[in-house]
Design a protein around this motif. Sequence first.
Motif, PDB file in Angstrom:
ATOM      1  N   LEU A 137      15.797  20.941  20.289  1.00 26.43           N
ATOM      2  CA  LEU A 137      16.267  20.801  19.494  1.00 26.43           C
ATOM      3  C   LEU A 137      15.029  20.644  19.203  1.00 26.43           C
ATOM      4  O   LEU A 137      14.040  20.154  18.543  1.00 26.43           O
ATOM      5  N   ASP A 164      19.256  23.396  16.956  1.00 23.41           N
ATOM      6  CA  ASP A 164      18.417  22.856  15.646  1.00 23.41           C
ATOM      7  C   ASP A 164      19.151  21.704  15.219  1.00 23.41           C
ATOM      8  O   ASP A 164      20.696  21.453  15.735  1.00 23.41           O
ATOM      9  N   LEU A 165      18.540  20.745  14.798  1.00 17.64           N
ATOM     10  CA  LEU A 165      19.183  19.576  14.915  1.00 17.64           C
ATOM     11  C   LEU A 165      20.317  19.600  13.311  1.00 17.64           C
ATOM     12  O   LEU A 165      21.512  18.561  13.439  1.00 17.64           O
ATOM     13  N   SER A 169      24.554  17.997  13.256  1.00 15.51           N
ATOM     14  CA  SER A 169      24.799  17.039  12.296  1.00 15.51           C
ATOM     15  C   SER A 169      25.905  18.111  11.887  1.00 15.51           C
ATOM     16  O   SER A 169      26.820  16.716  11.289  1.00 15.51           O
ATOM     17  N   PHE A 183      12.803  16.503  21.465  1.00 14.73           N
ATOM     18  CA  PHE A 183      12.902  16.652  19.749  1.00 14.73           C
ATOM     19  C   PHE A 183      11.520  17.340  20.151  1.00 14.73           C
ATOM     20  O   PHE A 183       9.998  16.554  19.637  1.00 14.73           O
ATOM     21  N   PRO A 186      10.461  16.120  14.988  1.00 12.04           N
ATOM     22  CA  PRO A 186      11.064  15.612  14.181  1.00 12.04           C
ATOM     23  C   PRO A 186      10.588  15.178  12.962  1.00 12.04           C
ATOM     24  O   PRO A 186      10.540  14.383  12.819  1.00 12.04           O
ATOM     25  N   GLN A 190      15.693  12.279  10.619  1.00 13.26           N
ATOM     26  CA  GLN A 190      16.528  12.911  11.283  1.00 13.26           C
ATOM     27  C   GLN A 190      16.610  11.702  12.217  1.00 13.26           C
ATOM     28  O   GLN A 190      17.793  12.418  13.707  1.00 13.26           O
ATOM     29  N   ILE A 194      19.064  11.875  15.964  1.00 13.88           N
ATOM     30  CA  ILE A 194      18.344  11.226  17.239  1.00 13.88           C
ATOM     31  C   ILE A 194      18.584  10.193  17.961  1.00 13.88           C
ATOM     32  O   ILE A 194      19.009  10.487  18.733  1.00 13.88           O
TER      33      ILE A 194
END
Length: 324
Positions: A137, A164-165, A169, A183, A186, A190, A194
């Motif tokens: 991620l 991708d985060l 979301s 991850f 980060p 975020q 997470i």
Amino acid sequence: MASTFLKLHLQTSKTQIPFSPTHPNYHSHLSFINPNASYNHKFPTLTLHASLISPSTPPSSREEAILQAKTCLSTCLEKPLNNPKLVGKLKKLKQPRFQVEIPLIDDSPSSLAQLALDIFKDMALKRKGSLVEILVLWPDVRLKEAGIQAFESSSSLSHIEHIDLPSVSKNNRILSPSDVAVFLAPEPSQLALIKAISDSLYPKPLVIFNPKWGSEEENGFGDLKGFVGSFEVIYSFMGLEVRGVLSKRKGMVFKCVRDGVLSGEQWSVLVEEDGELKVVSRFKSRPGIEEVENVLYNLMAINSPITKSAKFLRDLVSNVTGKK
């Protein structure tokens, strides 16, 4: 056994921090290196003296750091990946959460992508029956694209998926089944996302690489402080430099978990002495800036010309009078 000597090359950037307010008469600065910083300054070559090269020996090069981190992570993941599926039905399992910190060459997307590739390419993750599926991620789309491009260079990485985060979301996307979630770099903003992802993947192991927050910031994370603190740092090395009025020292803060055993591994502070890196202090938990400052202040004060001159005069008087 003959001693082994290694040359250490570290690229660092320096953000000067006042050395210690508790010692106002000793003018010095401590530079503490962030793993995600851009490293424009190169440490002079140091010699690392060790009787035996082991996982607990600080790395002599970027390649050795990668190998150490890769070995450390694979051994820590081996046990949770091979736990029988029936375990946990009677008692809730603790989700394995690990953290790895390795300095980047620079702050470009390709640097982080190359680090991820170096770590996961040919990683010996042992599990009976099937290949370990890894979900990577990334903090944003740009870094994810750089990662995909880097990983395309190897045909043996089809078991690694990239996402991708922000996409997770925004689209509330259901994550693909995976055995390990990683991850990369980060942001503090975020953390809530997470944690939500971590809860949805329970009890699968989680790994954070080079978080964009420092340990000193964790107290300001409110309800997420406990979650952040639940990640065990299994590998970390951070360069540091102390500059006094008449001298300058280089060194590092280092930790490496051996053989997947998480308890008892200490943090070491190493400092250059006569061209060699030597351990000057050990801590049971990650040392803060003030703790490192005090260790290095005491070391530099002992070795300062003023202190040595005072000791010389004291010894001279002792020799003349016969008194200590």
